[in-house]
Design an enzyme around this catalytic site. Structure first.
Site, mmCIF file in Angstrom:
data_model
loop_
_atom_site.group_PDB
_atom_site.id
_atom_site.type_symbol
_atom_site.label_atom_id
_atom_site.label_comp_id
_atom_site.label_asym_id
_atom_site.label_seq_id
_atom_site.Cartn_x
_atom_site.Cartn_y
_atom_site.Cartn_z
ATOM 1 N N LYS A 122 -14.757 8.396 -3.645
ATOM 2 C CA LYS A 122 -16.023 8.713 -2.956
ATOM 3 C C LYS A 122 -16.537 10.079 -3.394
ATOM 4 C CE LYS A 122 -14.246 6.073 0.868
ATOM 5 N NZ LYS A 122 -13.407 6.146 2.066
ATOM 6 N N THR A 153 -8.560 6.666 -1.807
ATOM 7 C CA THR A 153 -9.902 6.124 -1.998
ATOM 8 C C THR A 153 -10.932 7.228 -1.783
ATOM 9 O OG1 THR A 153 -9.670 5.305 0.259
ATOM 10 C CG2 THR A 153 -9.524 3.685 -1.493
ATOM 11 N N LYS A 186 -7.642 14.075 4.224
ATOM 12 C CA LYS A 186 -6.855 12.830 4.274
ATOM 13 C C LYS A 186 -5.795 13.021 5.342
ATOM 14 C CE LYS A 186 -6.306 13.357 -0.264
ATOM 15 N NZ LYS A 186 -6.708 12.092 -0.808
ATOM 16 N N ARG A 187 -4.994 12.005 5.607
ATOM 17 C CA ARG A 187 -3.943 12.178 6.612
ATOM 18 C C ARG A 187 -3.015 13.308 6.195
ATOM 19 N NH1 ARG A 187 -2.869 8.529 10.807
ATOM 20 N NH2 ARG A 187 -1.301 10.063 11.333
ATOM 21 N N LYS A 246 1.178 14.666 0.376
ATOM 22 C CA LYS A 246 -0.225 14.930 0.011
ATOM 23 C C LYS A 246 -0.449 16.430 -0.235
ATOM 24 C CE LYS A 246 -1.895 10.972 2.709
ATOM 25 N NZ LYS A 246 -2.684 10.012 1.933
ATOM 26 N N HIS A 250 0.803 -1.233 0.000
ATOM 27 C CA HIS A 250 0.000 0.000 0.000
ATOM 28 C C HIS A 250 0.824 1.266 0.000
ATOM 29 C CE1 HIS A 250 -4.042 -1.715 0.774
ATOM 30 N NE2 HIS A 250 -3.361 -2.677 1.343
#
Ligand code: NBG
Length: 803
Positions: free
Chosen positions: A649, A645, A537-538, A543, A361
């Site tokens: 969504k 993910t 997100k984290r 990111k 992952h």
């Protein structure tokens, strides 16, 4: 059907009243929410779950055992009622009692047995297997506390303990199964004896830890399949059990005994204990081995009960390892086969390597686990011997070695042992083949696969986006609920003005609900007609929350300089937890909070720009935010995000994606093409080129006044109260911009222009929205499970059948 539903309603009503009386000894109106939920869960289990659960457990088909340190269960009541197709009946009965089922949904607790996308995916996979009638079971830990609860104090992240059980340590959907308890053995010494010239190994003087098994039903969608999620709780043995094992020294005095019990219970106290010190690292290994061992012992017992013969274990079982944490399953299975079933090494190895499958992952080096051999030698002496022997027989070069530089490289152990290794999106699977495990790919070219991640379409669209789902039903019927690919029929309505308006209406309603939540929690007024842009997100440098924050500063300056400019009002929404010891991430949180403080209180700006950072991002919050979002911000540096993910969504719930070409954004792009999303930034090959050439962010800073200005805002007092954090974010990026924030920022800002243009024309915007929803069916978890079944979990071809 109708008659059956009436019978169910009657039975549900009667049993609910009985359960309440017998369980709580009070009347219906003296119950609190927790008691009521418990009774409902119990009666639903009794009427609709338990019999099918028993039948499903008897299934003798090849079974998938999914090992994961995280399973993000989320709220179960609504999803279970939807999957059992009894939502309206239960609602009607509760209505009769004047109980509002929707309000009850809100009171449900969310399990804290996970922390991010990896855990949510693991649970979605469990659900997908149940939907598709695949024989599967999850194996994980029952933590008492989640990773931490996040609070903001003066804009800084503060972590507090995150307990999640009901008041008496229960959780309404979980059942304890004491008969499945097993013991795992830590520490001790390996005693070697020789019997008929053959070495026998036995662990003596070990510390036993009991694993108590709790089971949660995973309800398939209207198909009578109930799969199981098993979560293990650690406990010490009682004195009788210790005596039976001859481990009397734990009973010598009460101090020793107390210490023993604390030690055992600590194992499942908290998800991801801090591992920046020796004890923390040790605790992580204990958690991982405990999960692997208790899970595996149960699996073997079940296998023997159903199939009698240990030599056909690999025919009937797949041990799927989700990320590297439970890589201990490999040596543990070898240990059991060698020491308890007295198999020859080659036979045991054949069975092991044809049972294991592994999903990677992440390609972040810091997230690929390495364990110090000395630690493992003392904690798990027999397991260490086996890993060493696998390494010796593997006899590999440095890249592929399982043990190197006195460290166990768990990913290498798994890639060597598994018969299938997969990544979680096309680009990621390519990277692991070409980079991360390049040498292994030469050695085992057929081992590597891709299974692009999925999401529970039914949960997100059918449960949380019910009103949106109704609009879809009106146009294309309900077939898509069984096969999300059929959402594609919606594409032909992309130009339908009525549908466009209806979707706009429903989205506005969702935004108003979020506005209300923000008002309540933050005391902030938001204009629901503004464009809502979300990054949740984290928190991690790759990111690039920092880039979005710098982008906001640029918009802010533009608004101040052009007070009369007609602009699209925007609300930026963030949600993110930072690891407690991650300095850059914590500084970024503080900076964003202070930017929000500055902008939200600047009267010159009004509601043209607002910034909201919501605390403690979790599934419950995601349910409110995702459907209320217009623009989904997915901006990792190309090559860093395995899949993501959240991006799926948002797409399914009617947001357009503003993205770099990374992770599953690539698949989104394949599905909707350039004109229905907003791509910008470096592509993977460009990032690789820059990595080779080297890159000096200061140069960009000096040459581009726009960039210079927003970076200088961080230290020149423009943003009050965060000089220290602003300086550290600024310097970390400019001195070593490994994630190319400065490089991608201009393109990010420029690409926002097109978003604004499209937003101004609702017929264009909602056409794109409809096209996105219509193409999002690919991401439903059922497709993902079909991929796993056809590529990963099928029986390997060169399998040996023992006579
Ligand atoms: C995460 C990735 C995400 C991915 C999820 C689920 C880890 C180690 N990895 O990109 O960062 O979507 O896994 O696959 O948590």
């Amino acid at each position: 059907m109708v008659a059956k539903k009436e019978v169910f309603k009657e039975a549900f009503k009667n049993r609910l009243l009985e359960d309440i009386t017998n369980r709580w000894l009070v009347g219906l109106y003296d119950l609190n929410d927790e008691m009521l939920r418990t009774s409902i869960a119990n009666v639903i289990s009794e009427l609709c779950i338990n019999n099918d659960w028993i039948t499903s457990k008897k299934d003798k088909d090849r079974k998938i055992h999914y090992f994961s340190m995280e399973f993000m269960v989320g709220k179960q009541l609504k999803t279970n009622l939807v999957n059992l197709d009894i939502l309206h009946e239960v609602e009607d009965v509760l209505d009769e009692f004047n109980i509002d089922l929707k309000a009850l949904f809100d009171t449900e607790i969310e399990s804290k047995t996970a922390n991010g996308g990896l855990g949510r995916l693991a649970f979605a996979i469990m659900n997908g297997t149940a939907n598709l009638n695949v024989n599967a079971c999850g194996n994980g830990l029952l933590y008492k506390e989640g990773i931490f609860e996040q609070h903001f104090v003066n804009g800084k992240q503060i972590e507090t303990q995150d307990f999640w059980f009901n008041s008496e340590g229960s959780y309404e959907w979980k059942k304890v199964q004491p008969q499945l308890s097993k013991v795992c053995k830590l520490y001790g010494e390996v005693k070697t004896t020789f019997v008929n010239g053959k070495a026998k190994f036995e662990l003596v003087d070990y510390t036993p830890v009991k694993g108590i098994v709790h089971e949660i039903p995973i309800v398939g969608f209207m198909n009578n399949r109930i799969n199981t999620l098993r979560l293990f709780e650690s406990k010490g043995l009682n004195s009788k059990e210790l005596k039976q094992l001859g481990l009397n020294h734990f009973l010598n005095n009460s101090d020793v005994n107390n210490r023993y019990h604390n030690h055992c219970e600590q194992i499942t106290d908290v998800l991801y204990p801090r591992d920046d010190h020796h004890e923390g690292k040790l605790l992580r290994i204990k958690q991982e081995y405990f999960c692997s061992s208790i899970g595996l012992q149960n699996i073997i017992e079940e296998h023997l009960r159903k199939h009698k013969d240990i030599y056909n274990f690999h025919i009937f079982n797949v041990l799927h390892i989700n990320d590297t944490h439970c890589s201990w399953v490999v040596p543990e299975l070898m240990r059991i086969l060698l020491d308890e079933f007295h198999m020859e090494w080659n036979d045991a190895w054949h069975i092991t390597k044809n049972s294991i499958t592994y999903t990677n992952h992440t390609v972040l080096q810091e997230a690929l686990e390495k364990w110090d051999i000395h630690m493992v030698q003392s904690l798990l002496p027999r397991i260490y011997m086996i890993i060493e022997e696998i390494n010796r027989r593997q006899n590999e070069t440095y890249d592929k070695a399982i043990i190197r530089d006195n460290m166990i490289i768990t990913a290498n152990l798994l890639v060597e042992s598994a018969y299938s290794v997969n990544g979680v999106a096309e680009i990621h699977s390519d990277i692991i083949k070409k980079e991360t495990f390049r040498e292994f790919n030469y050695k085992y070219p057929n081992k590597f696969k891709n299974c692009t991640n999925g999401i529970e379409g039914r949960k997100w669209l059918l449960c949380d986006g019910m009103e949106l789902a109704d609009l879809i039903n009106n146009k294309i019927g309900t077939d898509w609920q069984y096969d999300f690919k059929k959402l594609s029929a919606l594409e032909s309505y992309a130009d339908n003005r009525q549908l466009q308006n209806d979707i706009a209406e429903v989205k506005l309603q969702y935004k108003k609900e979020l506005v209300e939540y923000i008002r309540e929690t933050k005391g902030l007024e938001i204009n629901p007609n503004a464009m809502f842009l979300t990054h949740t997100k984290r928190l991690h440098a790759y990111k690039r929350q920092s880039m979005v924050a710098l982008g906001i500063l640029d918009i802010y300056h533009d608004l101040l300089e052009n007070p009369n400019k007609e602009v699209v009002p925007k609300v930026f929404i963030f949600g993110a937890k930072s690891a407690p010891g991650y300095h850059f991430a914590k500084s970024t949180i503080k900076v964003i909070n202070e930017i929000a403080e500055l902008i939200n209180n600047d009267e010159r700006i009004g509601d043209r720009l607002k910034v909201v950072f919501l605390e403690n991002y979790n599934v419950t919050l995601a349910e409110k935010i995702i459907k209320a979002t217009d623009v989904s911000i997915q901006v990792p540096t190309a090559g860093q995000e395995a899949s993501g993910t959240g991006n799926m969504k948002f797409m399914m719930l009617g947001a357009l994606t503003h993205a770099t070409l990374d992770g599953a954004n690539v698949e989104i792009h394949d599905l909707v093409s350039d004109e229905n999303m907003y791509l910008f930034g470096l592509r993977l090959n460009e990032v690789e080129e820059l990595n080779r050439q080297g890159y000096n962010a200061w140069q960009t800073y000096n040459n581009d006044p726009r960039i210079k200005r927003v970076f200088d805002d961080l230290i020149d007092g423009t943003i009050p109260n965060c000089y220290y954090e602003g300086k550290s974010v600024r310097e970390e990026i400019l001195n070593n911009d490994v994630y190319y924030v400065t490089k991608d920022l201009p393109a990010y800002l420029d690409s926002m222009k097109q978003i604004d243009e499209d937003w101004k024309k609702p017929e264009i915007w909602y056409k794109k929205v409809i096209k996105n929803i219509a193409n999002s069916g690919f991401f439903d978890i059922n497709r993902n499970i079909k991929d796993y079944c056809s590529k990963v979990w099928k029986t390997p071809e060169d399998i040996k059948i023992f006579e």
